[in-house]
Design an enzyme around this catalytic site. Sequence first.
Site, PDB file in Angstrom:
ATOM      1  N   CYS A 115      19.409  30.845  17.431  1.00 18.38           N
ATOM      2  CA  CYS A 115      20.299  29.890  16.742  1.00 18.38           C
ATOM      3  C   CYS A 115      21.240  29.180  17.701  1.00 18.38           C
ATOM      4  O   CYS A 115      21.873  28.185  17.335  1.00 18.38           O
ATOM      5  CB  CYS A 115      21.098  30.604  15.665  1.00 18.38           C
ATOM      6  N   HIS A 255      27.392  26.816  13.843  1.00 16.27           N
ATOM      7  CA  HIS A 255      26.078  27.232  13.348  1.00 16.27           C
ATOM      8  C   HIS A 255      26.235  27.650  11.890  1.00 16.27           C
ATOM      9  O   HIS A 255      27.146  28.404  11.542  1.00 16.27           O
ATOM     10  CB  HIS A 255      25.564  28.400  14.199  1.00 16.27           C
ATOM     11  N   ASN A 285      20.354  28.828   6.575  1.00 16.60           N
ATOM     12  CA  ASN A 285      20.395  28.974   8.031  1.00 16.60           C
ATOM     13  C   ASN A 285      19.110  28.381   8.614  1.00 16.60           C
ATOM     14  O   ASN A 285      18.028  28.948   8.438  1.00 16.60           O
ATOM     15  CB  ASN A 285      20.529  30.462   8.372  1.00 16.60           C
TER      16      ASN A 285
HETATM   17  O1  UT7 Z   1      21.700  32.971  12.679  1.00 16.64           O
HETATM   18  C1  UT7 Z   1      22.135  34.273  12.867  1.00 16.64           C
HETATM   19  C2  UT7 Z   1      21.437  35.151  11.919  1.00 16.64           C
HETATM   20  N1  UT7 Z   1      22.032  35.916  10.969  1.00 16.64           N
HETATM   21  C3  UT7 Z   1      23.261  35.942  10.426  1.00 16.64           C
HETATM   22  O2  UT7 Z   1      24.185  35.274  10.753  1.00 16.64           O
HETATM   23  C4  UT7 Z   1      23.437  36.944   9.339  1.00 16.64           C
HETATM   24  C5  UT7 Z   1      24.664  37.780   9.508  1.00 16.64           C
HETATM   25  N2  UT7 Z   1      24.788  38.687   8.382  1.00 16.64           N
HETATM   26  C6  UT7 Z   1      25.075  38.292   7.109  1.00 16.64           C
HETATM   27  O3  UT7 Z   1      25.216  37.116   6.840  1.00 16.64           O
HETATM   28  C7  UT7 Z   1      25.277  39.365   6.079  1.00 16.64           C
HETATM   29  O4  UT7 Z   1      25.290  40.615   6.689  1.00 16.64           O
HETATM   30  C8  UT7 Z   1      24.184  39.340   4.954  1.00 16.64           C
HETATM   31  C9  UT7 Z   1      24.345  38.084   4.112  1.00 16.64           C
HETATM   32  C10 UT7 Z   1      22.795  39.391   5.543  1.00 16.64           C
HETATM   33  C11 UT7 Z   1      24.386  40.544   4.048  1.00 16.64           C
HETATM   34  O5  UT7 Z   1      25.676  40.493   3.459  1.00 16.64           O
HETATM   35  P1  UT7 Z   1      26.620  41.779   3.448  1.00 16.64           P
HETATM   36  O6  UT7 Z   1      27.845  41.379   2.765  1.00 16.64           O
HETATM   37  O7  UT7 Z   1      26.710  42.283   4.853  1.00 16.64           O
HETATM   38  O8  UT7 Z   1      25.815  42.750   2.505  1.00 16.64           O
HETATM   39  P2  UT7 Z   1      25.276  44.214   2.826  1.00 16.64           P
HETATM   40  O9  UT7 Z   1      24.037  44.141   3.644  1.00 16.64           O
HETATM   41  O10 UT7 Z   1      26.401  45.067   3.330  1.00 16.64           O
HETATM   42  O11 UT7 Z   1      24.895  44.685   1.380  1.00 16.64           O
HETATM   43  C12 UT7 Z   1      25.882  44.896   0.330  1.00 16.64           C
HETATM   44  C13 UT7 Z   1      25.168  45.245  -0.949  1.00 16.64           C
HETATM   45  C14 UT7 Z   1      24.134  46.354  -0.779  1.00 16.64           C
HETATM   46  O12 UT7 Z   1      24.098  47.109  -2.002  1.00 16.64           O
HETATM   47  P3  UT7 Z   1      24.811  48.554  -2.070  1.00 16.64           P
HETATM   48  O13 UT7 Z   1      24.150  49.372  -1.010  1.00 16.64           O
HETATM   49  O14 UT7 Z   1      26.259  48.292  -1.784  1.00 16.64           O
HETATM   50  O15 UT7 Z   1      24.517  48.988  -3.461  1.00 16.64           O
HETATM   51  C15 UT7 Z   1      22.832  45.629  -0.657  1.00 16.64           C
HETATM   52  O16 UT7 Z   1      21.728  46.378  -1.065  1.00 16.64           O
HETATM   53  O17 UT7 Z   1      24.441  44.104  -1.426  1.00 16.64           O
HETATM   54  C16 UT7 Z   1      23.051  44.441  -1.579  1.00 16.64           C
HETATM   55  N3  UT7 Z   1      22.251  43.290  -1.198  1.00 16.64           N
HETATM   56  C17 UT7 Z   1      21.844  42.351  -2.047  1.00 16.64           C
HETATM   57  N4  UT7 Z   1      21.998  42.206  -3.373  1.00 16.64           N
HETATM   58  C18 UT7 Z   1      21.465  41.120  -3.965  1.00 16.64           C
HETATM   59  C19 UT7 Z   1      21.836  42.940   0.049  1.00 16.64           C
HETATM   60  N5  UT7 Z   1      21.157  41.789   0.015  1.00 16.64           N
HETATM   61  C20 UT7 Z   1      21.141  41.407  -1.287  1.00 16.64           C
HETATM   62  C21 UT7 Z   1      20.590  40.282  -1.953  1.00 16.64           C
HETATM   63  N6  UT7 Z   1      20.783  40.188  -3.281  1.00 16.64           N
HETATM   64  N7  UT7 Z   1      19.893  39.307  -1.314  1.00 16.64           N
END
Ligand code: UT7
Length: 330
Positions: A115, A255, A285
């Site tokens: 990215c 980004h 993204n």
């Molecule tokens: O270009 C560079 C590439 N990447 C990035 O910049 C990504 C950087 N990371 C992020 O943007 C975030 O970490 C994500 C958007 C990928 C994830 O968000 P988060 O707030 O860190 O969520 P999490 O992974 O901590 O998950 C929180 C909860 C979990 O449920 P429990 O365990 O608390 O019950 C996940 O299972 O949200 C759940 N979850 C979802 N629920 C609905 C994770 N993904 C999803 C989803 N829909 N798509």
Amino acid sequence: MNNKYVGIIGLGAYVPEKIMTNKDLEQVMDTSDEWIVERTGIRERHVAAENEATSDLATKAAQKALEDANITAAEIDLIIVATGTADMAFPATACLVQDNLKAINAAAFDVSAACSGFIYALVTGSQFIKAGVYRKVLVIGAETLSRITDWSDRKTGMLFGDGAGAAVLGETPEGYGILGVDLGSNGSGAELLKVPAGGSRNPATAETVLQRQHYIQMDGNEVFKFAVKIMGETTSKALQNANLTPVDVTYLVPHQANIRIIKSAAKRLGLPMEKVVVNVDKYGNTSAASVPIALDEAVKSGVIKPGDIIALVGFGGGLTWASSIMKWYK
Ligand code: UT7
């Protein structure tokens, strides 16, 4: 070191026609529009047609940039394509674009910096002009991430989109163009964001495909932590190199990965959100394409004007990061 100033003298962007909304995604993965909007700021993304590959998107963005710069393809000395989704492992996507454009006098190669790729390519290309080797360089960030997105994985599947952005670099009047840059990497974080199979370490086999190892894998939480820290740090370093501080910035063009990352970077730099260009809601993204697409929109809609101080900043797989401070010329 000579005293040439180099900057962007033409811009263009292209996104495929097909739009996939969060509601559409609800049909293929265990997620909701509400969760995606709240946690990422993304509402929809564009997805390439079956017959569209990265070089096609790149070519369309490039044609607009050439038109905007008012130059012909034959005037381009070098084409650099930043991408993580090349048409093929080789030849370089830049060579395919060179042929599409009939840029008969151009050298061509790809840059792989995920990215951060567009800013890496921008800085690389500008050096050829500064050194007096070339006069016009075409820099493109282009991706068809839909081809390496696992639509069944809710940890990554809702994040990515397809698109391309292109910039023509050329000499600018004194004081305009690129004023300061910062590039960096930390390969110890390589495991955090990768496509595990299809390369020389782990060649593609029926087994790797069954295990879905040809798709993006990411430790979202770790990448998030890295991103919020590095965005502010690298922008501050590039500003220092330009003898400027955050109060001098007219617009930050970050980004577009996640609205929460963007907001936290702006906060660390002490910039109000009115000074931050955001379009992650419409495109998701798009990796190497996100910064030039956002820049193109902000310039063409009249938000960014000549004389503005613009800070481009990116981070991504590698891990890599990059920023460039420019006094807007065009
Ligand atoms: O270009 C560079 C590439 N990447 C990035 O910049 C990504 C950087 N990371 C992020 O943007 C975030 O970490 C994500 C958007 C990928 C994830 O968000 P988060 O707030 O860190 O969520 P999490 O992974 O901590 O998950 C929180 C909860 C979990 O449920 P429990 O365990 O608390 O019950 C996940 O299972 O949200 C759940 N979850 C979802 N629920 C609905 C994770 N993904 C999803 C989803 N829909 N798509």
